[in-house]
Scaffold this active site. Sequence first.
Site, PDB file in Angstrom:
ATOM      1  CG  HIS B  69      58.915  11.834  42.292  1.00 37.56           C
ATOM      2  ND1 HIS B  69      59.253  13.283  42.622  1.00 37.56           N
ATOM      3  CD2 HIS B  69      57.523  11.814  42.499  1.00 37.56           C
ATOM      4  CE1 HIS B  69      58.057  13.693  43.045  1.00 37.56           C
ATOM      5  NE2 HIS B  69      57.100  12.957  43.165  1.00 37.56           N
ATOM      6  CG  ASP B  98      72.699  20.494  71.839  1.00 37.79           C
ATOM      7  OD1 ASP B  98      72.098  19.559  70.982  1.00 37.79           O
ATOM      8  OD2 ASP B  98      73.476  21.570  71.139  1.00 37.79           O
ATOM      9  CD1 TRP B 134      55.420   5.485  46.609  1.00 36.35           C
ATOM     10  CD2 TRP B 134      56.602   5.120  48.644  1.00 36.35           C
ATOM     11  NE1 TRP B 134      54.652   5.430  47.461  1.00 36.35           N
ATOM     12  CE2 TRP B 134      55.128   5.655  48.778  1.00 36.35           C
ATOM     13  CE3 TRP B 134      57.380   4.985  49.696  1.00 36.35           C
ATOM     14  CZ2 TRP B 134      54.555   5.432  49.997  1.00 36.35           C
ATOM     15  CZ3 TRP B 134      57.028   4.913  50.915  1.00 36.35           C
ATOM     16  CH2 TRP B 134      55.398   5.085  51.125  1.00 36.35           C
ATOM     17  CB  SER B 162      69.434   7.841  59.953  1.00 37.01           C
ATOM     18  OG  SER B 162      69.008   9.078  60.058  1.00 37.01           O
ATOM     19  CB  SER B 163      64.215   6.879  60.743  1.00 36.52           C
ATOM     20  OG  SER B 163      64.277   7.710  59.703  1.00 36.52           O
ATOM     21  CG  HIS B 246      48.037   4.489  57.212  1.00 39.11           C
ATOM     22  ND1 HIS B 246      47.555   5.009  55.739  1.00 39.11           N
ATOM     23  CD2 HIS B 246      47.398   5.250  58.181  1.00 39.11           C
ATOM     24  CE1 HIS B 246      46.870   6.034  56.070  1.00 39.11           C
ATOM     25  NE2 HIS B 246      46.618   6.294  57.334  1.00 39.11           N
ATOM     26  CD  GLU B 248      57.416   7.207  56.315  1.00 38.36           C
ATOM     27  OE1 GLU B 248      57.841   6.828  57.422  1.00 38.36           O
ATOM     28  OE2 GLU B 248      57.988   8.075  55.653  1.00 38.36           O
ATOM     29  CE1 TYR B 250      47.334   9.924  58.297  1.00 35.44           C
ATOM     30  CE2 TYR B 250      46.867   8.151  59.971  1.00 35.44           C
ATOM     31  CZ  TYR B 250      46.513   8.954  58.899  1.00 35.44           C
ATOM     32  OH  TYR B 250      45.155   8.709  58.377  1.00 35.44           O
ATOM     33  CB  SER B 261      49.108  24.088  66.008  1.00 32.26           C
ATOM     34  OG  SER B 261      48.245  22.993  65.397  1.00 32.26           O
ATOM     35  CG  HIS B 295      43.344   2.591  54.218  1.00 33.83           C
ATOM     36  ND1 HIS B 295      43.182   3.491  55.053  1.00 33.83           N
ATOM     37  CD2 HIS B 295      44.296   3.066  53.422  1.00 33.83           C
ATOM     38  CE1 HIS B 295      44.173   4.328  55.072  1.00 33.83           C
ATOM     39  NE2 HIS B 295      44.948   3.907  54.365  1.00 33.83           N
ATOM     40  CG  HIS B 296      47.594   2.033  51.642  1.00 33.14           C
ATOM     41  ND1 HIS B 296      47.838   3.145  51.279  1.00 33.14           N
ATOM     42  CD2 HIS B 296      47.712   2.021  53.269  1.00 33.14           C
ATOM     43  CE1 HIS B 296      48.039   4.076  52.082  1.00 33.14           C
ATOM     44  NE2 HIS B 296      47.864   3.623  53.435  1.00 33.14           N
ATOM     45  CB  THR B 321      41.651  14.559  60.366  1.00 38.21           C
ATOM     46  OG1 THR B 321      42.166  13.513  60.409  1.00 38.21           O
ATOM     47  CG2 THR B 321      42.579  15.526  59.501  1.00 38.21           C
ATOM     48  CE  LYS B 324      45.830  17.026  65.159  1.00 35.56           C
ATOM     49  NZ  LYS B 324      46.530  18.277  65.494  1.00 35.56           N
ATOM     50  NE  ARG B 443      50.241   5.283  41.876  1.00 29.03           N
ATOM     51  CZ  ARG B 443      50.397   5.055  43.201  1.00 29.03           C
ATOM     52  NH1 ARG B 443      49.820   4.518  44.114  1.00 29.03           N
ATOM     53  NH2 ARG B 443      51.573   5.358  43.982  1.00 29.03           N
TER      54      ARG B 443
END
Lengths: 306, 518
Positions: B69, B98, B134, B162-163, B246, B248, B250, B261, B295-296, B321, B324, B443
Amino acid sequence: MSAEDTYYVPDQSKLPIFASIGLFLTVFGAANWLNGNDSGPTLLYCGGLLFAFVLWTWFATVIKENNAGMNNAQLKRSYVWAMGWFIFSEFMFFAAFFGALFYIRNFAMPWLSGTGDRAIETGTILWPGFENVWPVMTTPDMAANGASATTTGPDLNMSFAEAESIWNWLPFWNTAVLLTSSITVHFAHTAIKNNQRKPFNIWLGITVALGFIFLVLQVEEYIEAYQHMGLTLESGIYGSTFFMLTGFHGAHVTLGTLMLLVMWLRSILKGHFKPDDQFGFEAASWYWHFVDVVWLGLFIFVYILG
Amino acid sequence: MSAHHGPAKGITRWLYTTNHKDIGTLYLWFSFAMFLLGGAFALVIRAELFEPGLQIIEPEFFNQMTTMHGLIMVFGAVMPAFVGLANWMIPLMIGAPDMALPRMNNWSFWILPFAFTMLTSTLFMDGGAPNFGWTFYAPLSTTYAPPSVTFFIFAVHIMGASSIMGSINIIATILNLRAPGMTLMKMPLFVWTWLITAYLLIAVMPVLAGVVTMMLMDIHFSTSFFDAAGGGDPVLFQHVFWFFGHPEVYIMILPAFGVISAIIPTFARKPLFGYASMVYATSSIAFLSFIVWAHHMFTVGMPVAGELFFMYATMLIAVPTGVKVFNWVTTMFRGSITFETPMLFSVAFVILFTIGGFSGLMLAIAPADFQYHDTYFVVAHFHYVLVPGAIFSIIAAVYYWLPKWCGNMYNETMGKAHFWTAFVGLNLTFFPMHFSGLAGMPRRIPDYNMMFADWNMLSSIGAFFFGASQLLFLFNVIATIRNGRKASDQVWENPEGLEWTLPSPAPYHTFTAPPKIG
């Protein structure tokens, strides 16, 4: 509107989908091979061949388009941006391995040997007797479990030992070869910009030869490591970091040499590249300077301070 | 000249295409398919958790479901959806003919179906699919991993390729293909946020490739990167992974900021408040994303100095943040707002994403995190930033730009119904997780204590509700494309941006000659 003003948007192309199939078969074959399935090698070779063929055709197409005058100055800038950021992504790939080496030496090793914040858990309880010495000749497994250890260190290592032996030290010559090749490729670049075809071919040819010499020396060093020093991928964290860093660098030198070789053949066989239009060569030379810089990092952090 | 004919006929149009609109469409449909697949896995999880005790699936399979998932949603649904939006919108927004490198663009897309087929096929392999979460922490993903981990590693490698190619293309397009007069500080924020996102991708996808390569070597070639017996360290895995991970997260939210926006000013009928500060805030968030990764890992056993540094650096992110959120609210302030479907999703984004931001601040407090770590509170937190954050913004973007893409207007009533069912469904699913998490429910566990039963039952009901509401979305989109009411060229009332100067639907080739920017 003239071709000068129009950004060339290519027509439909079969190249990308076949490149995807080739790439997929290559990694799918590799995964099957590693997992011990018989079909693995065949899939890998078929995929690799297809992928190589597609890349060959793709580059040939781009070269033809450029020679036909379809690429305006703006499109050429796109290639420049793309190559620059591709090299940055390669830089970050190496950064992951250099970062791992830094972390292991400055954090993991002291903790494993019972100093710093994690002294009790790791040093005293898990790996008693392990000492923080780099290169790791005695692994934590050997320190704690003696003869029954399964993860053992090398007999000898690649670190620079003493100043008087530097002339006999292979990494020193590797550094000399690679640094020289960066200068020769720059001479080649200057030559083609001044429309001097012959010096271009000579300097580029020398660069390719130097790249090849570097690879031969590196193979020599690996044979030495595996046969005489007991230093393999399995020799604990020193072997892991040593072979992964130098190995990926070697793979990149191989690719860079191949790129420059193709550029050399394009010049001598087809007369490609003009004083004001040689980005194919220039991109390969950027890549070459990049592998040179990575080598300097290796030389300092893996060999001299290793 | 190739630039002036329409699309080719049949399947080869999609296989061989070099058109940014075709490729954008491919990305968007692919991502929706993955969204449904990842959603189906989520519903298996929620079905099992409907009641305490084991009733539907085995714990081993439950672990595979949580893992798949997460992987499918992150790499298959959210990221490709944003790349699809980038493909469609960036050339239209900056007046480019293009994407900069159209063939490579096609290649970036077509790697993905292969990568995800390989990843999903692991479900049918001996030993089952990846079951280590994951985040694939070593040694779960190395020493104790099922054999299919090898296929997982190579799938990650090629989706990373690819990315990277996609990002290179986006950077080259934005920096090199803007119409004359479209200066950087005139670019729509969606373009800005994607430019910054592309830099993040180029910087961290290779690090992900590096960490899975270390895993591969540890598994198959007996290296010791994550094995303390040889002098390595499993914690090293977490550091390298989160150095990718991290930024990632964002990568999955910055383009969302760009979408919001664009939408809020249109329906508030006011220009965006604080454009320049939005650009600087996005850049600051991107910079900070590189120095907060640990922090993870507060509970993994880091030196106190490390805990403090990562705690304060993380809290610092609240500042840009906050800028924003302040700007979006101020844009709406005293505007003449109407609540069409894209606006509903955007307003919900601002409110619910902020809730996710606040729970993030709670998690950033290292000593408090010792309590929350690996509980459902964390699950609630990141689902609040990803579902009403990333996914709501994608849905809002689809409603907002769909009339421009296909020339037809969607059904507003059905759109609003989709919004309210999704809104209620997701809050019902994820809000109770704050409570079960704070009460200590871990979890990634298929069974739980009786005391968590009520909250879990609510979450499961909400999840099925939310899942069903997406079918309404699918139906609405298909109905719009097939026989929706014709949309005007401007679509909305005085929206800002070059894309609205084009006919609806946007012609197959646009801006073959650069437009004049006033």
